[in-house]
Design a protein around this motif. Structure first.
Motif, PDB file in Angstrom:
ATOM      1  N   HIS A 118       0.834  -1.217   0.000  1.00 44.03           N
ATOM      2  CA  HIS A 118       0.000   0.000   0.000  1.00 44.03           C
ATOM      3  C   HIS A 118       0.862   1.258   0.000  1.00 44.03           C
ATOM      4  O   HIS A 118       1.896   1.310   0.655  1.00 44.03           O
ATOM      5  CB  HIS A 118      -0.940   0.012   1.212  1.00 44.03           C
ATOM      6  CG  HIS A 118      -0.215   0.007   2.543  1.00 44.03           C
ATOM      7  ND1 HIS A 118      -0.003   1.152   3.275  1.00 44.03           N
ATOM      8  CD2 HIS A 118       0.361  -0.989   3.259  1.00 44.03           C
ATOM      9  CE1 HIS A 118       0.663   0.841   4.391  1.00 44.03           C
ATOM     10  NE2 HIS A 118       0.902  -0.438   4.406  1.00 44.03           N
ATOM     11  N   ASP A 153       6.816   2.278   5.630  1.00 44.91           N
ATOM     12  CA  ASP A 153       5.607   1.480   5.857  1.00 44.91           C
ATOM     13  C   ASP A 153       4.738   1.507   4.597  1.00 44.91           C
ATOM     14  O   ASP A 153       4.276   2.567   4.194  1.00 44.91           O
ATOM     15  CB  ASP A 153       4.839   2.059   7.055  1.00 44.91           C
ATOM     16  CG  ASP A 153       3.552   1.304   7.358  1.00 44.91           C
ATOM     17  OD1 ASP A 153       3.232   0.322   6.664  1.00 44.91           O
ATOM     18  OD2 ASP A 153       2.867   1.722   8.311  1.00 44.91           O
ATOM     19  N   GLY A 154       4.537   0.351   4.002  1.00 42.04           N
ATOM     20  CA  GLY A 154       3.727   0.267   2.788  1.00 42.04           C
ATOM     21  C   GLY A 154       4.538   0.488   1.529  1.00 42.04           C
ATOM     22  O   GLY A 154       4.622  -0.392   0.664  1.00 42.04           O
ATOM     23  N   GLU A 207      -4.992   1.040   3.444  1.00 42.76           N
ATOM     24  CA  GLU A 207      -4.580  -0.021   4.361  1.00 42.76           C
ATOM     25  C   GLU A 207      -4.636   0.482   5.800  1.00 42.76           C
ATOM     26  O   GLU A 207      -5.018  -0.234   6.711  1.00 42.76           O
ATOM     27  CB  GLU A 207      -3.149  -0.484   4.022  1.00 42.76           C
ATOM     28  CG  GLU A 207      -2.723  -1.765   4.723  1.00 42.76           C
ATOM     29  CD  GLU A 207      -2.047  -1.558   6.065  1.00 42.76           C
ATOM     30  OE1 GLU A 207      -1.851  -2.547   6.767  1.00 42.76           O
ATOM     31  OE2 GLU A 207      -1.734  -0.409   6.435  1.00 42.76           O
ATOM     32  N   HIS A 232       7.517  -5.947   3.501  1.00 47.09           N
ATOM     33  CA  HIS A 232       7.127  -4.904   4.449  1.00 47.09           C
ATOM     34  C   HIS A 232       8.232  -4.753   5.476  1.00 47.09           C
ATOM     35  O   HIS A 232       9.051  -5.662   5.651  1.00 47.09           O
ATOM     36  CB  HIS A 232       5.801  -5.301   5.137  1.00 47.09           C
ATOM     37  CG  HIS A 232       4.967  -4.137   5.578  1.00 47.09           C
ATOM     38  ND1 HIS A 232       5.227  -3.438   6.726  1.00 47.09           N
ATOM     39  CD2 HIS A 232       3.880  -3.545   5.014  1.00 47.09           C
ATOM     40  CE1 HIS A 232       4.328  -2.472   6.855  1.00 47.09           C
ATOM     41  NE2 HIS A 232       3.499  -2.511   5.819  1.00 47.09           N
ATOM     42  N   HIS A 265      -1.951  -7.106   7.972  1.00 45.18           N
ATOM     43  CA  HIS A 265      -1.486  -6.539   6.708  1.00 45.18           C
ATOM     44  C   HIS A 265      -2.473  -6.920   5.621  1.00 45.18           C
ATOM     45  O   HIS A 265      -3.257  -7.857   5.775  1.00 45.18           O
ATOM     46  CB  HIS A 265      -0.098  -7.102   6.350  1.00 45.18           C
ATOM     47  CG  HIS A 265       0.998  -6.587   7.229  1.00 45.18           C
ATOM     48  ND1 HIS A 265       1.495  -5.315   7.119  1.00 45.18           N
ATOM     49  CD2 HIS A 265       1.686  -7.166   8.239  1.00 45.18           C
ATOM     50  CE1 HIS A 265       2.442  -5.138   8.020  1.00 45.18           C
ATOM     51  NE2 HIS A 265       2.576  -6.234   8.717  1.00 45.18           N
TER      52      HIS A 265
HETATM   53 ZN   LIG Z   1       1.840  -1.111   6.177  1.00 43.52          ZN
END
Ligand SMILES: [Zn+2]
Length: 412
Positions: A79, A90-91, A123, A189, A355
């Motif tokens: 994401h 993150d993502g 997300e 991730h 996730h």
């Molecule tokens: Zn994430």
């Protein structure tokens, strides 16, 4: 041209320059905002350069397809969206890794099966407090009627905001057809926790996401004067809750899981009264369903025992629960061997956070994740980081695993 981690790192830096990173107060890619659209536009331009066909599903997820010569479809993705003032990885680490899988695959010619990229919408659930929006629309676990009236901090309704992004809440489950023909889903991730770093490891293979049992315990006793009521004649609900909280730590340690008392509130809540009522919020997590069931049973038994010993009663209210979601054993083996070849180490671990991969796995599509380490275990903050060497190793291992799945998919 093979999978090249340096191109993925360049994408990460470009996205951070566009929409916020470590040096600029954190990521600003909250879903259903202009800056989220801006970051997605960068990714889509890069996807277009691979020759992939790009389009969007009914839930606002962006897909890009490299058609293969044979049957089957391997999906890679994550994401783009972030929490407010979020981290730079993150993502988007998974997005950059998946984008690079498409680049490397397209440069090698027509793949043996279709390779699909996905950027799942929302997300984080940062604006409407509903995480995993796009992936749970695809998995079919989202209930549109429960969401339409959710409001953001400014009072705007989810249904109206999404319409501004051409997403009709009543239509989102149609996105489920995107999984037709899928034989694998792979996501990279950051760990968002301290386990890999504390063991000096760069990369790990994720075996699944933990199950969660979330309960509210209502302890009832008797409010009484703090001066006139002898200790042995009290019915003190705070003490019953506190003793239960201490036992929850032992339950977690005994089962190698986690238990958290998120908070406790006592009434009347004044220093001159014995608390007659206490409400305590409890969250328990474990990767194994039977162990999680045992942990919950031990918590319930402890709450009842300590309530009785303190002359109180307790009622337990289930707030939320989700089963552990194990990933696919075959894909876990492929990911482990890729991680071993790239890093010389082989650590498996469950994921505490949920996730998008967990939603995909729930549908029965074989799924696996690869984690990079997280510096100081920090995430959802602008300080979120990972040593560049660890990012390179994680990307390399992910790219190798994806390549093997793509080339094995036709024969599997
Ligand atoms: Zn994430």
């Amino acid at each position: 041209m093979p999978f090249d981690p340096s191109r993925a790192l360049a994408d990460l830096r470009a996205i951070a320059d566009l929409t916020g990173g470590r040096d600029t107060g954190g990521a600003r890619r909250v879903c259903w905002t202009d800056e989220w659209v801006k970051a997605r536009a960068y990714v889509q331009a890069e996807l277009a350069a691979t020759g992939a066909q790009i389009d969007r599903d009914e839930a606002g997820n962006v897909w890009a397809y490299l058609r293969g010569s044979g049957d089957g479809m391997v999906i890679v993705g994550s994401h783009v969206d972030s929490v407010p003032n979020g981290g730079w990885l993150d993502g988007v680490l998974g997005i950059a890794g998946a984008l690079e899988v498409l680049r490397a695959t397209s440069e090698a010619g027509t793949p043996p099966c279709t390779v699909a990229f996905v950027d799942f919408a929302d997300e984080e659930g940062a604006r409407f407090a509903r995480s995993l929006f796009g992936s749970s629309a695809v998995s079919g676990f989202l209930v549109p009627e429960e969401l339409a009236d959710l409001r953001d901090r400014d009072g705007q309704r989810l249904e109206d905001v999404l319409r501004g992004y051409d997403v009709e809440i009543s239509e989102v489950l149609k996105a489920g057809s995107r999984l037709d023909g899928a034989v694998a889903y792979l996501e990279l991730h950051i760990e968002q926790g301290p386990v890999l770093e504390s063991e000096g490891l760069a990369v790990g293979t994720v075996v699944g996401t933990v199950g969660v049992e979330r309960l509210r315990a209502h302890f009832s006793g008797q409010a009484a004067h703090a001066g006139s009521t002898p200790i042995r004649q009290r019915r003190d609900t705070f003490l019953a809750a506190a003793r239960t909280a201490l036992e929850l730590r032992e339950i977690a340690l005994r089962h190698d899981g986690v238990c958290t008392v998120g908070g406790a509130t006592s009434t009347p809540g004044v220093v001159t009264a014995v608390p007659g009522r206490t409400e305590m919020l409890v969250d328990q997590r474990h990767i194994d369903a039977d162990t999680l069931t045992a942990m919950k049973a031990e918590f319930v038994a402890a709450a009842e025992r300590f309530a009785a010993e303190e002359g109180c009663t307790v009622e337990l209210e289930q707030i939320w629960r989700i089963e552990p979601i194990p990933f696919d054993p075959g894909l876990i083996e492929i990911a482990r061997s890729a991680v071993r070849e790239v890093t010389g180490t082989d650590r498996t671990l469950p994921s505490g956070p949920l996730h998008d991969a967990a939603e995909v796995a729930r549908t029965g599509v074989p799924t696996v994740m690869v984690f990079s380490s997280s510096t100081n275990g920090i995430s959802h903050a602008k300080e979120e980081d990972t040593p560049i060497e660890h990012l390179e190793l994680a990307l390399q291992a992910y790219g190798l695993a994806a390549d093997r799945v793509i080339h094995g998919a036709g024969t599997a």
